[in-house]
Design an enzyme around this catalytic site. Structure first.
Site, short mmCIF file in Angstrom:
data_model
loop_
_atom_site.label_atom_id
_atom_site.label_comp_id
_atom_site.label_asym_id
_atom_site.label_seq_id
_atom_site.Cartn_x
_atom_site.Cartn_y
_atom_site.Cartn_z
CB SER A 176 106.50 34.54 35.87
OG SER A 176 106.06 35.42 34.87
CG HIS A 181 107.42 32.75 40.01
ND1 HIS A 181 107.65 31.73 39.12
CD2 HIS A 181 106.35 33.43 39.53
CE1 HIS A 181 106.74 31.78 38.16
NE2 HIS A 181 105.96 32.80 38.39
CG ASN A 236 106.41 30.01 33.98
OD1 ASN A 236 105.49 29.20 34.10
ND2 ASN A 236 106.34 31.25 34.42
#
Ligand code: T1G
Length: 694
Positions: free
Chosen positions: A411, A432, A482
């Site tokens: 990630s 991912h 993220n």
């Protein structure tokens, strides 16, 4: 030049007029198609040589609904209800012949016909709520008359399709035919003409086992599942009219509500997501001619939470998968969790009991990495550490067959560095998945510097097969999702240091429409991972560090940013946490102040928009819509707010830029507008005006 083929044509089969819609790809009801159907129905009705009509479609599907691309323009006559009124007024029976999907206006067209015949593989539904609207062609009035109030409410408020056998059982179609659909439809039309039968749903009374209860239940379900969305409530009101009012009044109300919703910001946002999802699967340079590998067998390395969830994705989609671990205990734990998840789904009625065993049987456990040799795709899901991942990839390079796709589920780590641990970086890609991997729809496909286009094409095809929504992103720290989450997290932390409490920050995001805010999410994910990473990197986060020092790792330890009493998952604000927060604010010399909800929302969302702009500048995402897809399908951004980039456009990028400039004065560089924001705002444009990727 020859005239283009007509979108609607009529052929005669004896005394039956066979009206065919031929408007690829999905026979949507554009203005031209509506006009064509109306003219064909009126002509057939007026023709004394015609005794009955069949309405059918060319191509892969029956009508998939109104043409969504026309929604931004004013409705143009003949609108769908005018076409359907002509069928209602027809003096001859009309049969709909359904294959593929009859959706939205397509199902409404079929419901206006006197009979509906479908092939067994056909599916029907009224998916309008998914576009932030309600049916506008009588669906809310005719479906309850065909299937009863309970079934109609369920279908209209969920937008889900049902198969032909279920539609037959519910009374939505009259026949499911095994053989030649057109033949059966023509025969039925002729037989009904001879009988003189022409039953119209409008003449029927809608039935309900317990109407009051059905409406109350539907409202309660929508409050949970579609919080903040207008369309489901409007749909319920329209169905209420189907039993409380005469047909024509119900139609009138439906039309008014549908028209209002079409112009709403929510529907614009949801339509944006519909098209963005389809755009995201299109990658410049990768076309139908790019060879995509067929994945016959997959392997997953690591049977932890992520690895197990990923293995479930394959097993559920019918792809056999080898699940590799280093110890029998870890493997047993992983398999037990997978089984537990499937059994829980079966208990809730989401899966047939025997399907649990079928799926488990597709998972072959192994303690030997060499067993990946039989796989066309290997997904690594081991501990998030570059050294460990590189070692695994060096091993995979030795064992995997030539041409197999080698994917990492990292990630945050550098996919190019991981690829470099192999002698075949062109075969390496990031896949991912988001936690829980068997549930979350998003798949970030991370394209490395050397990743072969065919590997991207295969990954996109795989995503579709396992029911994921793919977005291709570039290699950067945190990729798209993220990386933006971190921008939000920094502000969440500062807000708490400056005067807000976790429950206030969380409530603001919850009210905006997220399922939960950053603090509840942290508690769910576990706070210890971030703590460990901070220590490794020599970083601190004063409040979070103190919580972890006290063993408050979140839900799993019964306490984190909140308390969780007696194993409950409900966060309860904790005075002990508030005390720590006040101490740390004081220690940092901050005079706490009351922070209003508006500031909290801007402080959390604007840095995301800014980071999104940088991601676009760097080419790490191809389009603003791709970023919106990441946030809607991976992080619970409310679909009726259309994702962060659409949200910024809807608010006006100039206004966003001005607010950033204002916040930058006291809150620093997160708010200094990215050059792309400056440029677009100065030109009076938005992200939506960016040219498509070349
Ligand atoms: N209008 C315009 N374009 C559409 C469309 C539509 N209804 N449906 C699909 N497309 C385009 C899509 O953008 C894509 O284009 C191509 O067709 C193939 O689609 C009065 C108010 C039918 C199950 O919500 O669910 O009826 O990207 O890639 O996977 O009450 O499309 O190739 O350029 O999705 O095989 C209600 C929406 C409308 C159905 C096929 N109907 N469509 O899936 O192909 S509102 C819907 C779908 C309404 C009435 C009202 C799916 C599909 P491009 P695809 P697919």
């Amino acid at each position: 030049m020859a005239d283009p083929a007509p979108l609607v044509r009529t052929e005669r089969d004896g005394d039956v007029a066979c009206i065919t819609i031929a408007s690829p790809p999905v026979n949507a009801l554009s203005h031209a198609v509506r006009s064509g159907i109306l003219a064909a129905v009126e002509a057939a009705d007026a023709d004394p040589g015609v005794a009955a009509m069949v309405i059918r479609c060319d191509g892969r599907t029956f009508v998939a609904g109104a043409d969504i691309t026309e929604f931004d323009r004013p409705a143009q006559e003949p609108v769908l209800s005018t076409v359907l009124a002509a069928i209602d007024a027809s003096t001859k029976p009309v049969v709909a012949a359904i294959h593929g999907t009859a959706l939205g206006g397509g199902l409404e067209l079929a419901l206006a016909c006197h009979w509906r015949v479908a092939v067994a593989s056909a599916r029907v539904g009224l998916p309008e709520v998914k576009l932030g609207i309600i049916p506008g062609g009588g669906g809310t009035q005719r479906l309850p008359r065909a299937a009863g109030v309970e079934k109609a409410l369920e279908m209209i408020t969920s937008g889900e399709m049902i198969g032909a056998p279920a539609a037959l059982a519910a009374g939505i179609v009259d026949r499911v035919v095994p053989g030649d659909l057109d033949r059966e439809a023509l025969d039925l039309a002729r037989a009904k003409a001879a009988e003189g039968a022409r039953p119209r749903l409008r003449d029927r009374q809608a039935q309900a086992a317990d109407a009051e209860r059905a409406f109350a239940d539907a409202r309660a379900a929508m409050a949970r599942k579609a919080r903040g969305r207008q369309a489901p409530e409007y749909a319920i009101q329209a169905v209420e009219a189907a039993i409380a009012r005469p047909f024509d009044e119900g139609i009138q109300l439906e039309r008014t509500l549908c028209t209002e919703l079409k112009a709403s910001a929510q529907s614009r946002a949801q339509r944006h997501i519909f098209f963005a999802e389809r755009e995201a699967a299109k990658i410049p340079g990768i076309g139908r001619d790019t060879p995509a590998a067929k994945i016959g067998r997959a392997a997953v390395v690591g049977a932890g939470t992520m690895g197990g969830g990923i293995a479930m994705c394959f097993a559920s989609a019918g792809i056999p998968v080898t699940l590799v671990e280093t110890s029998q205990a870890a493997l047993d734990r992983g398999l037990a969790t997978i089984r537990g998840n499937y059994e829980a789904t079966a208990r809730r009625g989401g899966l047939a009991a025997d399907a649990v065993e079928t799926r488990m049987a597709r998972i072959r456990p192994s303690l030997d990495l060499a067993d990946v040799a039989g796989a066309d795709l290997v997904v690594e899901a081991v501990f998030e550490d570059t050294g460990i991942k590189k070692a695994v990839f060096a091993e995979l390079d030795r064992h995997a067959r030539p041409g197999a796709i080698l994917a990492t589920n990292t990630s945050t780590l550098d996919v190019d560095a991981i690829a470099a641990a192999t002698g075949r970086p062109e075969s390496v890609v990031g896949l991912h998945f988001f936690s829980p991997a068997n549930v979350m729809k998003l798949l970030e496909i991370v394209r490395g510097r050397k990743t072969d286009p065919a590997v991207i094409a295969s990954s996109l095809a795989l995503a579709k097969r396992i029911g994921k929504v793919p977005v291709v992103v570039g290699v950067c720290d945190g990729f798209v999702g993220n990386r933006m989450l971190r921008a939000r997290g920094r502000q969440a932390e500062r807000l708490v240091m400056e005067g807000a409490l976790p429950q206030q920050v969380d409530r603001v995001l919850y009210d905006f429409g997220f399922p939960m805010g950053p603090y509840a999410m942290g508690d769910l994910a576990g706070l210890d991972i971030g703590w460990r990473i901070r220590r490794e990197k020599g970083l601190t986060s004063p409040i979070a560090d103190r919580l972890c020092e006290q063993g408050r790792f979140g839900q799993k330890t019964g306490a984190g940013w909140y308390r969780y009493d007696g194993g409950s998952r409900t966060p309860v604000p904790d005075p002990a946490v508030e005390a720590i927060i006040l101490e740390e604010s004081a220690r940092a010399g901050i005079a706490r102040r009351a922070i209003d909800d508006g500031e909290i929302l801007d402080r959390l969302l604007l840095p995301m928009v800014n980071e999104g702009a940088r991601i676009l500048e760097e080419g790490m995402a191809l389009r603003p819509g791709d970023i919106d897809i990441v946030w809607v399908f991976g992080y619970g951004w409310p679909i009726h707010e259309g994702g962060p980039m659409h949200w910024a456009d809807a608010r006006g990028l100039a206004a966003i830029r001005d607010r950033m400039v204002e916040l930058a004065r006291s809150h620093g560089e997160d708010f200094v507008p990215a050059p792309l924001v400056e440029r677009l705002a100065a030109d009076g444009k938005g992200f939506r005006d960016l040219p498509p990727p070349a």
